[in-house]
Design a protein around this motif. Structure first.
Motif, PDB file in Angstrom:
ATOM      1  N   ILE A 148       0.852  -1.190   0.000  1.00 23.73           N
ATOM      2  CA  ILE A 148       0.000   0.000   0.000  1.00 23.73           C
ATOM      3  C   ILE A 148       0.884   1.234   0.000  1.00 23.73           C
ATOM      4  N   ILE A 149       0.757   2.043  -1.028  1.00 21.71           N
ATOM      5  CA  ILE A 149       1.488   3.314  -1.107  1.00 21.71           C
ATOM      6  C   ILE A 149       0.535   4.412  -0.654  1.00 21.71           C
ATOM      7  N   GLY A 150       0.749   4.899   0.561  1.00 23.40           N
ATOM      8  CA  GLY A 150      -0.153   5.882   1.157  1.00 23.40           C
ATOM      9  C   GLY A 150      -1.133   5.204   2.094  1.00 23.40           C
ATOM     10  N   CYS A 151      -0.855   5.273   3.398  1.00 21.52           N
ATOM     11  CA  CYS A 151      -1.676   4.538   4.372  1.00 21.52           C
ATOM     12  C   CYS A 151      -2.418   5.520   5.278  1.00 21.52           C
ATOM     13  N   GLY A 152      -3.104   6.476   4.655  1.00 22.23           N
ATOM     14  CA  GLY A 152      -3.912   7.426   5.408  1.00 22.23           C
ATOM     15  C   GLY A 152      -5.317   6.914   5.604  1.00 22.23           C
ATOM     16  N   ASN A 153      -6.300   7.785   5.393  1.00 24.76           N
ATOM     17  CA  ASN A 153      -7.689   7.434   5.662  1.00 24.76           C
ATOM     18  C   ASN A 153      -8.159   6.247   4.828  1.00 24.76           C
ATOM     19  N   ILE A 154      -8.023   6.343   3.488  1.00 23.30           N
ATOM     20  CA  ILE A 154      -8.472   5.254   2.611  1.00 23.30           C
ATOM     21  C   ILE A 154      -7.502   4.084   2.649  1.00 23.30           C
ATOM     22  N   GLY A 155      -6.202   4.381   2.604  1.00 26.16           N
ATOM     23  CA  GLY A 155      -5.202   3.318   2.608  1.00 26.16           C
ATOM     24  C   GLY A 155      -5.287   2.432   3.841  1.00 26.16           C
ATOM     25  N   SER A 156      -5.609   3.027   4.997  1.00 29.08           N
ATOM     26  CA  SER A 156      -5.699   2.228   6.215  1.00 29.08           C
ATOM     27  C   SER A 156      -6.900   1.296   6.176  1.00 29.08           C
ATOM     28  N   ILE A 157      -7.991   1.723   5.512  1.00 28.02           N
ATOM     29  CA  ILE A 157      -9.159   0.845   5.360  1.00 28.02           C
ATOM     30  C   ILE A 157      -8.801  -0.338   4.465  1.00 28.02           C
ATOM     31  N   VAL A 158      -8.078  -0.063   3.364  1.00 28.09           N
ATOM     32  CA  VAL A 158      -7.623  -1.146   2.487  1.00 28.09           C
ATOM     33  C   VAL A 158      -6.697  -2.093   3.257  1.00 28.09           C
ATOM     34  N   ALA A 159      -5.836  -1.520   4.107  1.00 31.06           N
ATOM     35  CA  ALA A 159      -4.921  -2.344   4.899  1.00 31.06           C
ATOM     36  C   ALA A 159      -5.693  -3.304   5.800  1.00 31.06           C
ATOM     37  N   GLU A 160      -6.709  -2.791   6.461  1.00 26.94           N
ATOM     38  CA  GLU A 160      -7.524  -3.637   7.342  1.00 26.94           C
ATOM     39  C   GLU A 160      -8.222  -4.739   6.553  1.00 26.94           C
ATOM     40  N   ARG A 161      -8.714  -4.400   5.365  1.00 31.21           N
ATOM     41  CA  ARG A 161      -9.354  -5.420   4.520  1.00 31.21           C
ATOM     42  C   ARG A 161      -8.325  -6.465   4.081  1.00 31.21           C
ATOM     43  N   GLY A 162      -7.132  -6.010   3.736  1.00 31.39           N
ATOM     44  CA  GLY A 162      -6.081  -6.937   3.316  1.00 31.39           C
ATOM     45  C   GLY A 162      -5.695  -7.896   4.425  1.00 31.39           C
ATOM     46  N   VAL A 163      -5.561  -7.381   5.646  1.00 30.05           N
ATOM     47  CA  VAL A 163      -5.261  -8.236   6.802  1.00 30.05           C
ATOM     48  C   VAL A 163      -6.383  -9.252   6.995  1.00 30.05           C
ATOM     49  N   GLY A 164      -7.636  -8.801   6.838  1.00 28.24           N
ATOM     50  CA  GLY A 164      -8.780  -9.701   6.968  1.00 28.24           C
ATOM     51  C   GLY A 164      -8.806 -10.786   5.915  1.00 28.24           C
ATOM     52  N   LEU A 165      -8.189 -10.527   4.764  1.00 28.48           N
ATOM     53  CA  LEU A 165      -8.119 -11.519   3.687  1.00 28.48           C
ATOM     54  C   LEU A 165      -6.903 -12.437   3.834  1.00 28.48           C
ATOM     55  N   LYS A 166      -6.226 -12.330   4.992  1.00 29.71           N
ATOM     56  CA  LYS A 166      -5.048 -13.163   5.285  1.00 29.71           C
ATOM     57  C   LYS A 166      -3.890 -12.868   4.347  1.00 29.71           C
ATOM     58  N   MET A 167      -3.773 -11.590   3.945  1.00 29.84           N
ATOM     59  CA  MET A 167      -2.628 -11.172   3.143  1.00 29.84           C
ATOM     60  C   MET A 167      -1.549 -10.622   4.064  1.00 29.84           C
ATOM     61  N   ARG A 168      -0.305 -10.633   3.596  1.00 31.52           N
ATOM     62  CA  ARG A 168       0.766  -9.920   4.286  1.00 31.52           C
ATOM     63  C   ARG A 168       0.743  -8.492   3.752  1.00 31.52           C
ATOM     64  N   VAL A 169       0.558  -7.510   4.615  1.00 30.15           N
ATOM     65  CA  VAL A 169       0.385  -6.128   4.174  1.00 30.15           C
ATOM     66  C   VAL A 169       1.605  -5.307   4.554  1.00 30.15           C
ATOM     67  N   VAL A 170       2.225  -4.679   3.551  1.00 27.35           N
ATOM     68  CA  VAL A 170       3.335  -3.751   3.789  1.00 27.35           C
ATOM     69  C   VAL A 170       2.899  -2.382   3.288  1.00 27.35           C
ATOM     70  N   ALA A 171       3.352  -1.335   3.981  1.00 24.30           N
ATOM     71  CA  ALA A 171       2.889   0.009   3.638  1.00 24.30           C
ATOM     72  C   ALA A 171       4.053   0.983   3.584  1.00 24.30           C
ATOM     73  N   PHE A 172       4.031   1.839   2.554  1.00 24.99           N
ATOM     74  CA  PHE A 172       4.984   2.945   2.464  1.00 24.99           C
ATOM     75  C   PHE A 172       4.225   4.248   2.657  1.00 24.99           C
ATOM     76  N   ASP A 173       4.547   4.948   3.732  1.00 30.34           N
ATOM     77  CA  ASP A 173       3.934   6.240   4.027  1.00 30.34           C
ATOM     78  C   ASP A 173       4.830   6.940   5.037  1.00 30.34           C
ATOM     79  N   PRO A 174       5.490   8.048   4.640  1.00 28.81           N
ATOM     80  CA  PRO A 174       6.409   8.724   5.568  1.00 28.81           C
ATOM     81  C   PRO A 174       5.746   9.160   6.862  1.00 28.81           C
ATOM     82  N   PHE A 175       4.415   9.336   6.845  1.00 31.80           N
ATOM     83  CA  PHE A 175       3.714   9.812   8.024  1.00 31.80           C
ATOM     84  C   PHE A 175       3.117   8.685   8.869  1.00 31.80           C
ATOM     85  N   LEU A 176       3.302   7.454   8.457  1.00 32.72           N
ATOM     86  CA  LEU A 176       2.779   6.327   9.225  1.00 32.72           C
ATOM     87  C   LEU A 176       3.766   5.976  10.331  1.00 32.72           C
ATOM     88  N   SER A 177       3.316   6.083  11.582  1.00 35.73           N
ATOM     89  CA  SER A 177       4.208   5.779  12.702  1.00 35.73           C
ATOM     90  C   SER A 177       4.273   4.275  12.926  1.00 35.73           C
TER      91      SER A 177
END
Length: 528
Positions: A148-177
Motif C-alpha cells: 500500500i502506497i499511502g496509508c492514510g484514511n483510505i489506505g488504512s481501510i484497504v490495509a484492514e481489509r487486506g489483513v482480513g483476507l489473510k494477506m501480508r500487508v506492507v505500507a509505504f507512508d512517511p507519516f505512518l508511525s
C-alpha cells in the motif's frame, strides 16, 4: 434576502431538500457545470456553489462570481477548483474529505479480486458462449503480499481489509508511525522494499509534486515480476506509458485502474490490453457515498451562509467571528511555521509538540494547533486542511503534545513547534509583531528575526569568516536577487543558520552550487 445556492453538478436530491429546509434559495441545474459559458453567465447571481467534479471553478469563472462567498465540493478532490484564485477573491473552498473513504477502499479491493481471477475477461468469454474454463488461470489472494502506497484514511481501510483476507500487508507512508502500523497489523517499509516484495500494489496517496509518477518507469522496473497494480487514487501517480510497456513485456501481470492522467479517458495507453481492468472513476460511486457527501456539503454550505461557521475549509481556518480579529494573524503564523518545518523534515514524523507562551496561550489554541498541523502535513498530503489535519495526524500515529505558559518571555506572544522524527528533534518559533506580520524568531534554539517570503533558502553552516560574502557573491553571479537576509548562530565559530528571501524559486542547480560552498552543512528550498 435569503442566500442563493447553485448546484451545477449531479447531487442527491436530499441535498436540495436540506437547502430548502434551511431557508436557502437553491437552483438545481446538474448539467450546467459542463457548459462553462452558460455557467459564467449566471454565476454572478449566487452566494454559494455546490459542485462535484464536472464543474471547473477557474480564475476566469471567479471573475464573474461577484456575489460568491463559498464553493462546496462534494468529495475530497479539488483538482477542478483554482484555490489560489478563490482565496484571492475571498471565496472559501470546502470539501467533504471523509464521506467516500469506505467506498473507494472497497473499489480498490474489488479491482484486486477482478485482476486476481481475471473476472472481466472470463465474464465476456462466458457470455459469448465460449466456456473457456482452462484459459483463465487466476491466482489466490490469501498469503500474497499487498503493498500500500499511502496509508492514510483510505489506505488504512484497504490495509484492514487486506489483513482480513489473510494477506501480508506492507505500507509505504512517511507519516505512518510504527505504533499505527502495529495497530493496523501492517509492516511499515521504504518504497524500494515494497516494490521488491509486493504481489499487489495499490495506491492511496494524493497527487503532489512528490508523488507524481511515484510508479515511474524506473520504479516499475524494480517491482516483483508478476505484480498487479491498482490505482483508485489519482491519475498521474503512475507513468501509464511505462506501465503499458511492462504489461506488454509480461513483467507486470495486470493493472486495475479507476483513475487516469487525462479524464474523461476516451483513450489511454492502458486501454485494449487483455490484462487491464478499467473503470470510469467509480471509486466514490455508490449510493451510500453519494448520499453522504451530498448531505455533508449541503449542511456545510448552509452553516456558513446562515451562521458564518466554516467547516472542512481548504483555504480558511475554522475561527468564530468573535475570535477572528486577534486570532487570525496567529493562525497564519502557526500555518507558516508548520509549513516551514514540514518542508525541512524528510523522515517520518513520530511526534509534535505545540508550545504557546504569553498572550497566545490564552487564545483558541485548538485552531492554532490545527493550522500548524495542516502546514506541517501539507508537503506530503496536498488536500489536508485545518479540520482534517488533527485526524490525519492521529491516523498516522503522530503524538501531539500541547504546552502552555501564560508568563511571557522575550515576546508578548510566542508560538513554538517542535517536530520529532526517529533521527532528530527540530524546533521553530515565531511571533506576530505590531505590524501584523508573522516572523520566525528562533530555529533550533538559534535566535533570529526573519520575515516569511514566497521563496526562501534555508542554509545551515559553520560560522566562519567570509561565508556570507561567498554566498552573496554566488547568488549575485546566478542572477538571484536577495529580498531579505536573516542570520543567527549558537556561538562565535559554531553552528549558524542563514534564512534568505529571494525573488524566484531556487532551482536544483542553485541548491547544488550553494551546497558546494565551504562550511555549508545543509541547504533547503522553502516556498510559501
Amino acid at each position: 434576502m435569503a442566500p442563493r445556492v447553485l448546484i451545477s453538478d449531479s447531487l442527491s436530491t436530499a441535498a436540495v431538500q436540506i437547502f430548502k429546509d434551511r431557508g436557502i434559495d437553491v437552483d438545481y441545474l446538474p448539467d450546467l457545470g459542463k457548459d462553462k459559458e452558460k455557467l459564467a453567465e449566471v454565476i454572478g447571481d449566487y452566494d454559494g456553489l455546490a459542485i462535484r467534479s464536472a464543474t471547473k471553478v477557474t480564475a476566469k469563472l471567479l471573475e464573474k462570481a461577484t456575489r460568491l462567498k463559498v464553493v462546496g465540493r462534494a468529495g475530497i478532490g479539488v483538482d477542478n477548483v483554482d484555490i489560489p484564485a478563490a482565496s484571492a477573491k475571498g471565496v472559501i473552498v470546502m470539501n467533504t474529505p471523509f464521506g467516500n473513504s469506505i467506498t473507494t477502499a472497497e473499489h480498490a479491493v474489488a479491482l484486486m479480486f477482478a485482476l486476481a481471477r481475471e473476472i472481466p475477461a472470463a465474464d465476456a468469454s462466458t457470455q459469448a458462449g465460449k466456456w473457456e474454463k482452462n484459459k483463465f488461470m487466476g491466482v489466490e489472494i490469501t498469503g500474497k503480499t499487498l503493498g500500500i502506497i499511502g496509508c492514510g484514511n483510505i489506505g488504512s481501510i484497504v490495509a484492514e481489509r487486506g489483513v482480513g483476507l489473510k494477506m501480508r500487508v506492507v505500507a509505504f507512508d512517511p507519516f505512518l508511525s510504527p505504533e499505527r502500523a502495529i495497530e493496523l497489523g501492517v509492516e511499515k517499509v521504504e518504497l524500494e522494499d515494497l516494490l521488491k516484495r509486493a504481489d499487489f500494489i495499490t495506491l492511496h496517496t494524493p497527487l503532489t509534486d512528490k508523488t507524481r509518477n511515484i510508479l515511474s518507469a524506473e520504479n516499475i522496473a524494480k517491482t516483483k515480476k508478476g505484480v498487479r497494480i491498482i490505482n483508485c487514487a489519482r491519475g498521474g501517480l503512475v507513468d501509464e506509458v511505462a506501465l503499458r510497456a511492462a504489461l506488454d513485456s509480461g513483467h507486470v501481470a495486470g493493472a486495475g485502474f479507476d483513475v487516469f492522467t487525462e479524464e474523461p479517458a476516451n483513450a489511454n495507453p492502458l486501454f485494449g490490453h487483455k490484462n487491464v481492468v478499467a473503470t470510469p472513476h467509480l471509486g466514490a460511486s455508490t449510493s451510500e457515498a453519494q448520499e453522504n457527501v451530498a448531505l455533508q456539503v449541503a449542511e456545510q454550505l448552509s452553516d456558513y451562509l446562515l451562521k458564518g461557521a466554516v467547516t472542512n475549509a481548504l483555504n480558511m481556518p475554522s475561527v468564530t467571528a468573535e475570535e477572528a480579529p486577534k486570532l487570525t494573524p496567529f493562525v497564519r503564523l502557526a500555518e507558516l511555521i508548520g509549513s516551514f518545518a514540514g518542508q525541512l523534515t524528510e523522515d517520518g514524523i513520530t511526534g509534535v509538540r505545540l508550545e504557546y507562551e504569553g498572550e497566545v496561550s490564552e487564545m483558541n489554541t485548538r485552531a492554532l494547533g490545527a493550522a500548524a498541523l495542516a502546514g506541517l502535513l501539507k508537503p506530503q498530503l496536498d488536500t489536508v486542511n485545518m479540520v482534517s489535519a488533527p485526524v490525519m495526524a492521529k491516523e498516522r500515529g503522530i503524538a501531539v503534545e500541547v504546552m502552555r505558559r501564560e508568563v511571557a518571555g522575550t515576546y508578548d506572544s510566542l508560538f513554538r513547534l517542535v517536530v520529532k522524527t526517529p533521527k532528530l528533534e527540530r524546533s521553530v518559533a515565531g511571533t506576530v509583531f505590531a505590524d501584523g506580520k508573522p516572523r520566525i524568531v528562533e530555529i533550533k534554539g538559534i535566535q533570529m528575526d526573519a520575515e516569511f517570503q514566497p521563496s526562501m533558502l534555508y542554509v545551515t553552516n559553520k560560522d566562519k569568516p567570509g561565508f556570507i560574502g561567498r554566498l552573496g557573491t554566488l547568488l549575485g553571479a546566478r542572477g538571484v536577487n536577495i529580498a531579505t537576509f536573516a542570520l543567527g548562530r549558537t556561538a562565535a565559530g559554531a553552528d549558524a543558520i542563514a534564512l534568505i528571501g529571494i525573488d524566484a524559486v531556487a532551482d536544483d542547480a542553485l541548491l547544488a552550487d550553494v551546497a558546494k560552498l565551504e562550511n555549508v552543512v545543509q541547504v533547503k528550498r522553502v516556498t510559501f
